[in-house]
Design a protein around this motif. Structure first.
Motif, PDB file in Angstrom:
ATOM      1  N   ALA A 294       9.942  20.709 -61.448  1.00 19.65           N
ATOM      2  CA  ALA A 294      10.249  20.223 -62.790  1.00 19.65           C
ATOM      3  C   ALA A 294      11.762  20.117 -62.960  1.00 19.65           C
ATOM      4  N   PRO A 295      12.235  19.385 -63.983  1.00 17.75           N
ATOM      5  CA  PRO A 295      13.687  19.218 -64.170  1.00 17.75           C
ATOM      6  C   PRO A 295      14.455  20.524 -64.299  1.00 17.75           C
ATOM      7  N   GLY A 296      13.821  21.575 -64.781  1.00 17.07           N
ATOM      8  CA  GLY A 296      14.533  22.835 -64.951  1.00 17.07           C
ATOM      9  C   GLY A 296      14.541  23.720 -63.730  1.00 17.07           C
ATOM     10  N   ASP A 297      13.849  23.298 -62.666  1.00 15.59           N
ATOM     11  CA  ASP A 297      13.758  24.123 -61.464  1.00 15.59           C
ATOM     12  C   ASP A 297      15.015  24.009 -60.603  1.00 15.59           C
ATOM     13  N   TYR A 298      15.144  24.955 -59.700  1.00 19.52           N
ATOM     14  CA  TYR A 298      16.162  24.921 -58.643  1.00 19.52           C
ATOM     15  C   TYR A 298      15.838  23.732 -57.747  1.00 19.52           C
ATOM     16  N   HIS A 299      16.853  22.878 -57.451  1.00 19.03           N
ATOM     17  CA  HIS A 299      16.571  21.577 -56.857  1.00 19.03           C
ATOM     18  C   HIS A 299      16.804  21.478 -55.357  1.00 19.03           C
ATOM     19  N   CYS A 300      17.135  22.566 -54.695  1.00 23.75           N
ATOM     20  CA  CYS A 300      17.254  22.537 -53.234  1.00 23.75           C
ATOM     21  C   CYS A 300      15.892  22.858 -52.620  1.00 23.75           C
ATOM     22  N   PHE A 301      15.658  22.363 -51.408  1.00 25.11           N
ATOM     23  CA  PHE A 301      14.435  22.717 -50.704  1.00 25.11           C
ATOM     24  C   PHE A 301      14.789  23.312 -49.344  1.00 25.11           C
ATOM     25  N   HIS A 302      13.933  24.236 -48.889  1.00 25.88           N
ATOM     26  CA  HIS A 302      14.217  25.075 -47.729  1.00 25.88           C
ATOM     27  C   HIS A 302      13.150  24.925 -46.666  1.00 25.88           C
ATOM     28  N   SER A 303      13.458  25.423 -45.474  1.00 23.67           N
ATOM     29  CA  SER A 303      12.499  25.371 -44.381  1.00 23.67           C
ATOM     30  C   SER A 303      11.392  26.393 -44.612  1.00 23.67           C
TER      31      SER A 303
ATOM     32  N   VAL B 118      15.545  10.449 -59.546  1.00 21.19           N
ATOM     33  CA  VAL B 118      15.713  11.280 -58.362  1.00 21.19           C
ATOM     34  C   VAL B 118      15.774  10.357 -57.143  1.00 21.19           C
ATOM     35  N   GLY B 119      16.570   9.294 -57.241  1.00 19.05           N
ATOM     36  CA  GLY B 119      16.693   8.381 -56.124  1.00 19.05           C
ATOM     37  C   GLY B 119      17.492   8.973 -54.991  1.00 19.05           C
ATOM     38  N   SER B 120      18.277   9.999 -55.295  1.00 19.27           N
ATOM     39  CA  SER B 120      19.118  10.614 -54.272  1.00 19.27           C
ATOM     40  C   SER B 120      18.402  11.800 -53.648  1.00 19.27           C
ATOM     41  N   ILE B 121      18.014  11.640 -52.375  1.00 12.51           N
ATOM     42  CA  ILE B 121      17.431  12.731 -51.596  1.00 12.51           C
ATOM     43  C   ILE B 121      18.395  12.999 -50.445  1.00 12.51           C
ATOM     44  N   ARG B 122      18.920  14.188 -50.390  1.00 18.43           N
ATOM     45  CA  ARG B 122      19.918  14.514 -49.372  1.00 18.43           C
ATOM     46  C   ARG B 122      19.346  15.504 -48.375  1.00 18.43           C
TER      47      ARG B 122
ATOM     48  N   ALA C 151      18.209  26.416 -45.959  1.00 19.33           N
ATOM     49  CA  ALA C 151      18.322  25.261 -46.845  1.00 19.33           C
ATOM     50  C   ALA C 151      18.336  23.970 -46.033  1.00 19.33           C
ATOM     51  N   ILE C 152      17.466  23.017 -46.409  1.00 20.47           N
ATOM     52  CA  ILE C 152      17.365  21.738 -45.701  1.00 20.47           C
ATOM     53  C   ILE C 152      18.059  20.626 -46.466  1.00 20.47           C
ATOM     54  N   GLY C 153      17.839  20.571 -47.777  1.00 21.99           N
ATOM     55  CA  GLY C 153      18.391  19.465 -48.557  1.00 21.99           C
ATOM     56  C   GLY C 153      18.247  19.707 -50.042  1.00 21.99           C
ATOM     57  N   GLU C 154      18.401  18.627 -50.820  1.00 23.55           N
ATOM     58  CA  GLU C 154      18.384  18.760 -52.269  1.00 23.55           C
ATOM     59  C   GLU C 154      17.982  17.455 -52.938  1.00 23.55           C
ATOM     60  N   PHE C 155      17.453  17.597 -54.145  1.00 26.84           N
ATOM     61  CA  PHE C 155      17.171  16.470 -55.035  1.00 26.84           C
ATOM     62  C   PHE C 155      18.262  16.415 -56.094  1.00 26.84           C
ATOM     63  N   ASN C 156      18.279  15.298 -56.817  1.00 21.74           N
ATOM     64  CA  ASN C 156      19.245  15.175 -57.900  1.00 21.74           C
ATOM     65  C   ASN C 156      18.688  15.629 -59.241  1.00 21.74           C
ATOM     66  N   LEU C 157      17.399  15.864 -59.340  1.00 18.58           N
ATOM     67  CA  LEU C 157      16.849  16.344 -60.609  1.00 18.58           C
ATOM     68  C   LEU C 157      15.618  17.191 -60.339  1.00 18.58           C
ATOM     69  N   GLY C 158      14.479  16.588 -60.119  1.00 21.04           N
ATOM     70  CA  GLY C 158      13.260  17.316 -59.801  1.00 21.04           C
ATOM     71  C   GLY C 158      12.286  16.341 -59.182  1.00 21.04           C
ATOM     72  N   SER C 159      11.412  16.789 -58.332  1.00 15.21           N
ATOM     73  CA  SER C 159      10.516  15.859 -57.666  1.00 15.21           C
ATOM     74  C   SER C 159       9.363  16.616 -57.035  1.00 15.21           C
ATOM     75  N   THR C 160       9.010  16.263 -55.795  1.00 20.65           N
ATOM     76  CA  THR C 160       7.836  16.838 -55.146  1.00 20.65           C
ATOM     77  C   THR C 160       8.098  17.045 -53.659  1.00 20.65           C
ATOM     78  N   ILE C 161       7.588  18.157 -53.131  1.00 23.35           N
ATOM     79  CA  ILE C 161       7.605  18.427 -51.700  1.00 23.35           C
ATOM     80  C   ILE C 161       6.158  18.478 -51.216  1.00 23.35           C
ATOM     81  N   VAL C 162       5.861  17.745 -50.151  1.00 19.86           N
ATOM     82  CA  VAL C 162       4.527  17.750 -49.551  1.00 19.86           C
ATOM     83  C   VAL C 162       4.634  18.306 -48.135  1.00 19.86           C
ATOM     84  N   LEU C 163       3.912  19.381 -47.855  1.00 16.86           N
ATOM     85  CA  LEU C 163       3.831  19.945 -46.507  1.00 16.86           C
ATOM     86  C   LEU C 163       2.510  19.534 -45.889  1.00 16.86           C
ATOM     87  N   LEU C 164       2.551  19.026 -44.650  1.00 23.58           N
ATOM     88  CA  LEU C 164       1.366  18.727 -43.861  1.00 23.58           C
ATOM     89  C   LEU C 164       1.557  19.409 -42.513  1.00 23.58           C
TER      90      LEU C 164
END
Length: 375
Positions: A212-221, A279-283, A336-349
């Protein structure tokens, strides 16, 4: 029948009583005619009720037309404009009021932030991508797989019939989501899901975490694994809010996304960062060549970057702590792998033995480092 004024009344009171008789008679007549032509139009008396009526009529339009209209919005352009706005430096006196409003609106816990002083964030982008204090996200020791992000668990489970649930009752094609997988066999007799598996004793699982927009926006391994391929899918940037995900079929396949695929100790593993509106910026920290939401890319295509074939060139792009190895980029659990600019979704398969069990509940809140499941 003749109405006579009482002799006990004064002349002024008599005059008022005679004037009140026709008024009372008129009220009774209007009451009898209620609902007829003499009744004032309800929207004249209640403009708010009339507005709600108009909105309810528009809401009766076919759902398919409303979804098609939403899909036609220039979400990529809007997101690029928002990205430029995020980079605008705010004057020092304006920073605290702006960020405080955002904190209040989305329930941000600034006590977890590495920098709590709001004046230190020069623009909205820096505030959205704020880092956390090292100790606030301990890694679960009892789980082989941990959450890659702060958010809400939308769905999880085994992948069946090469279809993955977007939200409950709405599925999308796994092959369309990940794209073709080279070197995994293309026998027509085997399903796409079966072609991803390296062992008949394993199965394919998935987890969807919504930020969500209020969450921490980095994603990790989520585990120790090796990234072999980065696949960038340019696309739309529609909202990934669960309410929208229920209406737009194949939403995760339509939106821009970056899929990192490789291997972990049990076989196939992938982490996909799905973009959304604004959230067009995915780094990705170890890949400086990746550029998302740029006009040069067209929808419906995908662009690969192999870390296996270009293992040496990755050395110039990695950040400290990420180690390129022969055959890919090695990532450590919780890194830490990367970051979003606001909030979005991570899918693990991921591939795992069939006795893998999730320790989750649908809709639960989860944070980086918390366990997802175990054997």
């Amino acid at each position: 029948m003749c109405l006579r004024p009482s002799l006990s009344l004064s002349p002024a009171e008599v005059s008022r009583s005679w004037l009140q008789v026709p008024r009372l008679d008129l009220r009774h007549r209007l009451s009898a005619l209620r609902g007829g032509v003499c009744q004032p139009a309800p929207w004249r008396r209640r403009p708010l009720a009339f507005l709600c009526y108009v909105l309810s009529i528009s809401a009766l339009r076919p759902l398919s037309k409303r979804v098609a209209l939403y899909r036609s919005f220039p979400t990529r352009l809007i997101s690029r404009a928002w990205g430029h706005l995020n980079g605008v430096k705010l004057p020092n006196w304006l920073r605290k009021p702006v960020y405080s409003l955002y904190i209040w609106t989305f329930g941000v816990d600034m006590k977890e932030a590495a920098v709590e002083d709001l004046h230190q964030y020069r623009n909205l982008g820096e505030f959205f991508r704020r880092r956390l204090k090292p100790a606030v996200r301990p890694l679960c020791a009892s789980s082989c797989l941990i959450s890659p992000a702060d958010g809400r668990v939308l769905h999880f489970g085994q992948v069946k019939n090469s279809e993955v649930e977007q939200v409950k009752g709405v599925t999308y094609s796994l092959e369309k989501f990940l794209g073709p997988q080279e070197g995994r066999g293309q026998e027509s007799s085997r399903s796409f899901r079966e072609r991803l598996l390296t062992s008949p004793d394993n199965d394919l699982f998935h987890v969807v975490v919504y930020l969500a927009p209020g969450d921490y926006h980095c994603f990790h391994s989520p585990t120790d694994w090796k990234v072999e391929l980065r696949r960038h899918f340019p696309g739309s940037l529609m909202s990934v809010n669960p309410g929208v995900a229920r209406l737009v079929k194949d939403l995760f396949c339509l939106n821009e996304r970056v899929a990192l695929t490789g291997q972990w100790q049990h076989g196939f593993f992938s982490l996909t960062a799905v973009g959304a509106t604004n959230v067009g910026s995915i780094r990705v920290y170890f890949d400086q060549e990746l550029k998302t939401n740029t006009p040069r890319y067209s929808k419906g295509s995908f662009h690969d970057h192999s870390y296996v074939a270009n293992g040496n060139s990755v050395l110039t792009a990695v950040c400290e702590g990420v180690v390129p190895v022969d055959g890919g980029v090695a990532l450590q659990r919780g890194e830490a792998i990367g970051e979003f600019n606001l909030g979005s979704t991570i899918v693990l398969l991921f591939e795992a033995p069939k006795d893998f069990k999730f320790n989750l509940q649908p809709g639960q809140r989860i944070r980086v480092g918390e366990g997802l499941g175990s054997f």
